[in-house]
Write a protein that holds these residues in place. Structure first.
Motif, short mmCIF file in Angstrom:
data_model
loop_
_atom_site.label_atom_id
_atom_site.label_comp_id
_atom_site.label_asym_id
_atom_site.label_seq_id
_atom_site.Cartn_x
_atom_site.Cartn_y
_atom_site.Cartn_z
N TYR A 286 0.88 -1.22 0.05
CA TYR A 286 0.02 -0.01 -0.19
C TYR A 286 0.97 1.22 -0.01
N GLU A 565 -12.80 -9.24 -4.20
CA GLU A 565 -11.88 -8.13 -3.87
C GLU A 565 -10.65 -8.26 -4.49
N SER B 269 -9.59 -9.57 0.43
CA SER B 269 -8.49 -8.97 -0.27
C SER B 269 -7.38 -9.84 0.08
N SER B 270 -6.79 -10.47 -0.95
CA SER B 270 -5.64 -11.47 -0.73
C SER B 270 -4.35 -10.51 -0.27
N ALA B 271 -4.39 -9.43 -0.63
CA ALA B 271 -3.43 -8.46 -0.31
C ALA B 271 -3.71 -8.01 1.41
N SER B 272 -2.42 -7.09 1.77
CA SER B 272 -2.89 -6.62 3.24
C SER B 272 -3.74 -5.40 2.89
N SER B 273 -4.41 -5.21 4.07
CA SER B 273 -5.27 -4.33 3.91
C SER B 273 -4.34 -2.84 4.13
#
Lengths: 690, 388
Positions: A286, A565, B269-273
């Motif tokens: 992110y 998602e 979400s496979s990704a990190s938040s």
């Protein structure tokens, strides 16, 4: 009341119980009267001690004592002896209370309050802690207090690390000690204390320590979590990096000059409007701060305004892994048939920062060519009125040569090369290699299998440019785990799905083996749009989006998906089939809101509406909530709140074809609602909309 | 038996209790000798015994056994367990709602004038009569020992019994709640000072959410503090640096959710938040489900009824409820179900109100038929949460 062992029951002596209650009641009302009248005499203060000894939960009494101490300290005018005796008395009361209940928050807090006044000594407090920790080595009040004392009295992190080592040596299962070790070690590495500067060495040392615990008792979780943490410390990428982009570096893209090729264009001609050409940046973590000053875009035509970069995430956060913008090509340019070189420079000026505050410091540049097609390529194929059918006989195996070579070339270059990664990853790869070899000896237990699966997956994540290795082995490990440990079946299943997708997307050949030409009776037999078919894979979780940014037509039917998602990264997506999955609500499809090019959607044969409505959603996205932003819809128009989720997800979408049949939510009135909601709709469940 | 510990204990809603002598009303805690034998066989083919739980809760609503003496100061909390419990099992109609509301409101504290709002105190709800000075001749209660947890419980009860919260101007409560927030973002539960940790951030967030007014706290600061409590294994400790704990993790994740700092369904979400390390947190939560099917609060601790909710709720908030082995959890909880109604902390022990409540709400989380659905972030039923 919580967590205290219940004492064995004795026959109740009613008289004694009554007498005790009577005594308490009397003490309590006397105490309250003292408190109210601010009486802090010796007798009054002693009375509160008596009360606290019986019931340390009585926080009002602790607070009364604080007031009393303040008052009495003020009166004794810092005569050291009186100060000492006042504060010593407090320490004694706390100790008595803790003897009654060593989980009393109020008592521990009172002691901290006394210590903050500079009273007591480190030896005394650590001695007391040793006593309590001997009684219960996991008492978190004692551990918290220990951290407090160590910080207040400036005990070195090294000494405390030594203490955790002692606790671990005494009992390898002391999770609290392992936890504290992680805190101390993080601090020491962060401040680069002597002996803790070389991450490689420090981690290697820790791996050795935890290995001993793991091989002593493989069923004990303490070591495994510590091992997982070490693994994360080993592979976690500290720097934000660009992983992939759309368009891909070096690509050559033809655009129609007009946008009437909606729906079915051949693969190398992108169907979206040339006024709305998406650029997508996919980072490894992110980041925030992606904007027109941190990303510069230059091209052969004039951009008349600053580009607006949007984070692609379903919440309103200002950070995201994926960022997108749209290039608007001026009308004047549409009449020329020149090729334009576009260059996107990311991070040449500072401002892109990870959520942990690390700046993006490895600038990347992406160049590609845009061709504006003057004449429509496949004239006469105005496909807007043709209905897409997701039937097997509408898909023909991809034939080499039938797709423009530039797409095929693109598939070789989906991942951006980052030099930093390849040089930094040597010691990490070595550690992971070593660990893998060691833990192969524990493959007969489930946690051993899981660890080896994770190690192998981590190894691949260190080398994003290389073809992943051991995928088959990892998939087998997860399959075995699903059988061995059914309690965590879904968790293993999801991991299995992610690895499977990594495998499928790992090479051009593997991707092309899942690419099909879509063709139906209305289309010529030659070519036809290319569809990536990830159907019938039994996947329960989506991933590897960074390899799929080029996909326009995607078939995910007949899987076990409950959410999409991440799919919002696929900004080119215009046809999507999600039928025969396990979606339970429209909220699970929230990512669709970010897919502005989507025209054809099939969500038939799912479980939407068959589960009790998840009202937590309504708390956040209800028509009455402001979080959705202003909405110009007449709320009365919604036949009932029942369709609110559908409204929230589908509104503003330019769908021309939608299939929803086979969901509990469908009904005549729902179809009416959909037709009103989606004025562009031409086909609903196979029926032409008037 | 069923001794009234203090003058205030008569009932949660303060009805005088004369039932002690009747055997049917004797609290379950007293009858282990008779109960012991049958516990084992009850477990084998047991199911959620709703009828018994209703009885248990009604009993708790009317009278508390003397074991709760030390919890006198948290009387509003005990009342919340009983009344919200009745709401979950669908027996709220046995409660006199007006009486409950006025009883709860009798713990409310008011600043005497506007000037007092700025004096640093917090004007919420006292926890019990024993932290309240006796009222003067005119019936005016002076003194203020308002506590955040009691205030959360008071508002929750008011919502449950359908009291119209807009009858009251809550601005003094919210304005003075700010006095409790420390520069690091954490909350002290009481203005004189006490331990600060995630529990009270949660209380503050739930209070603001229920009153639909966030002027009572600085959400950014609170989020910052919560993230500092994240431990190496993905869970959250009660304070920065503390070991991951089921309760701390619930307070952290539920507060972030209530404050709008995280989105719904993060897990998908496979990704990190953006702010949570979802894969690690998920791993930590899932590993709390032990081989006996129950959830433990920390690694290598025995399974305990209440963590079925604390950890189960986190999974639910993350959108990963499907990853709970529901059958195994149900099995464990039923070994803690008492034949007198209610749940105990560990299998085959005697029930208590706290663990009973978390047993009920855990079954609500598991969507047990006949129970009302649960708003996991607020710890009450959806119906109560949605009530305006």
């Amino acid at each position: 009341m919580h967590g205290r062992p219940r004492k064995p029951l004795k026959p109740v002596d009613e008289a004694a119980v009554a007498a005790k209650a009577e005594k308490l009641r009397a003490l309590q009302s006397e105490f309250l009267s003292n408190h109210q009248n601010k009486i802090y005499s010796k007798e009054a203060v002693e009375l509160s001690a008596k009360l606290l000894e019986i019931n340390p939960e009585l926080y009002t009494a602790w607070n009364y004592r604080k007031l009393a101490v303040q008052q009495n300290l003020a009166q004794c005018e810092s005569d050291p002896e009186s100060v000492n005796s006042i504060l010593n008395e407090e320490l004694k009361v706390v100790e008595n209370a803790l003897r009654q209940n060593f989980k009393s928050y109020g008592a521990w807090h009172h002691r901290k309050w006394v210590l903050e006044k500079g009273h007591s000594s480190m030896d005394k407090e650590l001695g007391l802690l040793d006593k309590f920790q001997a009684m219960d080595a996991r008492n978190f009040h004692a551990w918290n207090y220990r951290r407090f004392v160590a910080a207040l009295m400036k005990r070195s992190d090294e000494d405390e690390l030594e203490h955790t080592q002692n606790m671990i040596d005494k009992n390898l299962s002391n999770y609290s000690a392992w936890h504290n070790r992680s805190v101390l070690l993080s601090n020491l590495m962060k401040k680069a204390a002597p002996g803790f500067t070389n991450k490689d060495e420090v981690l290697t040392r820790e791996y050795e320590l935890v290995r001993e615990a793991l091989f002593t008792d493989e069923d004990d979780q303490s070591g495994w979590f510590y091992h997982l943490w070490l693994l994360d410390q080993t592979v976690r990428s500290e720097f934000p990096l660009l992983v992939s982009s759309w368009p891909v570096e070096g690509s050559d893209i033809s655009l129609p000059a007009a946008d009437y090729l909606d729906g079915c264009a051949s693969m190398n001609v992108f169907h979206y409007s040339s006024r709305n050409f998406p650029l997508v940046l996919y980072f490894n973590q992110y980041v925030r701060g992606v904007n027109s000053s941190t990303v510069s875009v230059s091209c052969g035509f004039n951009l008349n305004a600053d580009l607006i970069w949007r984070p692609l995430s379903s919440n309103d956060s200002q950070s995201a892994k994926v960022w997108a913008t749209h290039l608007a090509i001026p009308d004047a340019e549409l009449h020329s048939s020149e090729a334009y070189q576009v260059e996107v420079k990311v991070g040449f000026s500072l401002g892109i920062v990870s959520t942990t505050g690390v700046a993006y410091s490895h600038p990347s540049q992406i160049s590609f060519q845009l061709h504006l097609q003057k004449a429509p390529l496949e004239s006469g194929q105005d496909s807007r009125f043709g209905r897409i059918q997701w039937k097997d006989d509408c898909f023909a195996v991809y034939e080499p040569g039938s797709v423009e070579p530039d797409l095929v070339n693109l598939l070789d270059n989906l991942t951006i090369k980052n030099e930093v990664e390849s040089t930094a990853s040597t010691w990490q790869a070595r550690i992971i290699d070593d660990e893998t070899n060691i833990f192969r000896d524990l493959l007969d237990c489930k946690i051993g299998k899981l660890t080896v699966a994770r190690l192998l997956t981590s190894y691949n994540s260190l080398r994003p440019l290389d073809k992943p290795v051991h995928c088959k082995e990892v998939l087998e490990l997860y399959s075995e785990l699903m059988k061995l440990d059914p309690s965590h079946y879904r968790y293993y299943k999801d991991n299995h799905s992610l690895v499977l997708l990594q495998q499928v997307t790992s090479s051009k050949e593997s991707l092309l083996s899942r690419c099909f030409h879509y063709r139906d009776s209305t289309l010529s037999t030659n070519g036809g749009p290319l569809c990536l078919r990830l159907n019938n894979l039994a996947i329960s979780q989506l991933g590897s989006f960074e390899k799929l940014l080029w996909v326009q037509m995607l078939d995910l039917s007949n899987n076990e998906l409950q959410s999409i998602e991440g799919l919002e990264a696929l900004q080119l997506l215009s046809q999507l089939c999600l039928s025969n999955n396990k979606f339970r609500s429209f909220t699970a499809l929230e990512s669709l809101r970010c897919l502005k090019s989507l025209k054809v959607l099939d969500i038939s044969q799912n479980e939407i509406g068959s589960h009790s409505i998840d009202t937590t959603r309504y708390l956040f996205h209800s028509p009455l909530s402001h979080s959705v932003g202003s909405c110009d819809w007449n709320i009365n128009y919604l036949s009932s709140k029942t369709y609110w989720e559908a409204f929230f997800v589908l509104k503003d979408m330019g769908l021309t074809q939608l299939d929803v049949a086979g969901n509990a939510i469908t009904s005549q009135s729902f179809n009416v609602f959909l037709e009103k909601l989606l004025p562009t709709l031409k086909w609903l469940d196979g029926v032409e909309v008037n | 038996m069923a001794e009234q510990p203090l003058d205030l204990s008569a009932t949660i809603a303060e009805q005088p209790l004369e039932l002690e002598s009747s055997p049917s009303a004797s609290p379950p805690g007293e009858e282990e000798n008779e109960g012991e034998e049958s516990l084992g066989k009850l477990v084998a083919d047991s199911s959620f015994e709703k009828g018994r739980h209703v009885m248990f809760l009604q009993m708790m609503y009317q009278i508390l056994p003397h074991h709760y003496q030390s919890q006198e100061i948290n009387r509003l909390t005990l009342a919340y367990f009983a009344i919200s419990g009745l709401d979950i099992v669908g027996s709220l109609d046995t409660v006199d709602k007006d009486e409950v509301a006025s009883w709860v409101l009798s713990f409310r504290t008011h600043p005497e004038d506007i000037a007092e709002i700025n004096c640093g105190e917090f004007y919420g709800f006292n926890g019990s009569r024993s932290s309240q000075y006796p009222s003067d001749d005119a019936g005016v209660v002076s003194g203020n020992h308002s506590h955040l947890a009691s205030t959360y419980c008071a508002l929750a009860i008011l919502k449950i019994v359908g009291y119209n919260l807009s009858n009251i101007d809550w601005r003094p409560l919210l304005m003075t709640m700010r006095n409790l927030q420390k520069p690091d973002g954490s909350f002290s539960p009481i203005h004189i000072g006490a331990e600060t940790d995630l529990r009270f951030i949660y209380c503050a967030a739930a209070i603001c959410f229920m009153l639909d007014d966030w002027s009572g706290m600085d959400r950014d600061k609170a989020t910052e503090y919560i993230l500092k409590c994240k431990a190496y294994d993905g869970g959250f400790g009660m304070t920065p640096g503390a070991e991951s704990h089921g309760g701390g993790t619930y307070c952290a994740v539920a507060s972030l959710q209530l404050m709008g700092s995280i989105g719904v369904d993060l897990f998908s979400s496979s990704a990190s938040s953006s702010i949570l390390d979802i894969p690690l947190l998920l791993e930590w939560c899932l590993q709390r489900q032990a081989s006996d099917g129950g959830f433990q609060g920390r690694s290598n601790k025995p399974s305990d009824t209440c963590y079925a909710f604390w950890v189960g709720a986190v999974l639910k908030i993350l959108g990963a409820g499907k990853l709970i082995d529901e059958k195994a959890l149900r099995g464990f909880l039923l070994t803690c179900q008492s034949e007198y109604g209610g749940f105990s902390k560990f299998p085959d022990e005697l029930p208590d109100l706290y663990h009973s409540y978390y047993g009920f709400i855990a079954f609500g989380l598991l969507e047990e038929p006949g129970l009302n659905s649960i708003c996991v972030e607020l710890g009450i039923t959806d119906a109560a949460a949605l009530r305006k």
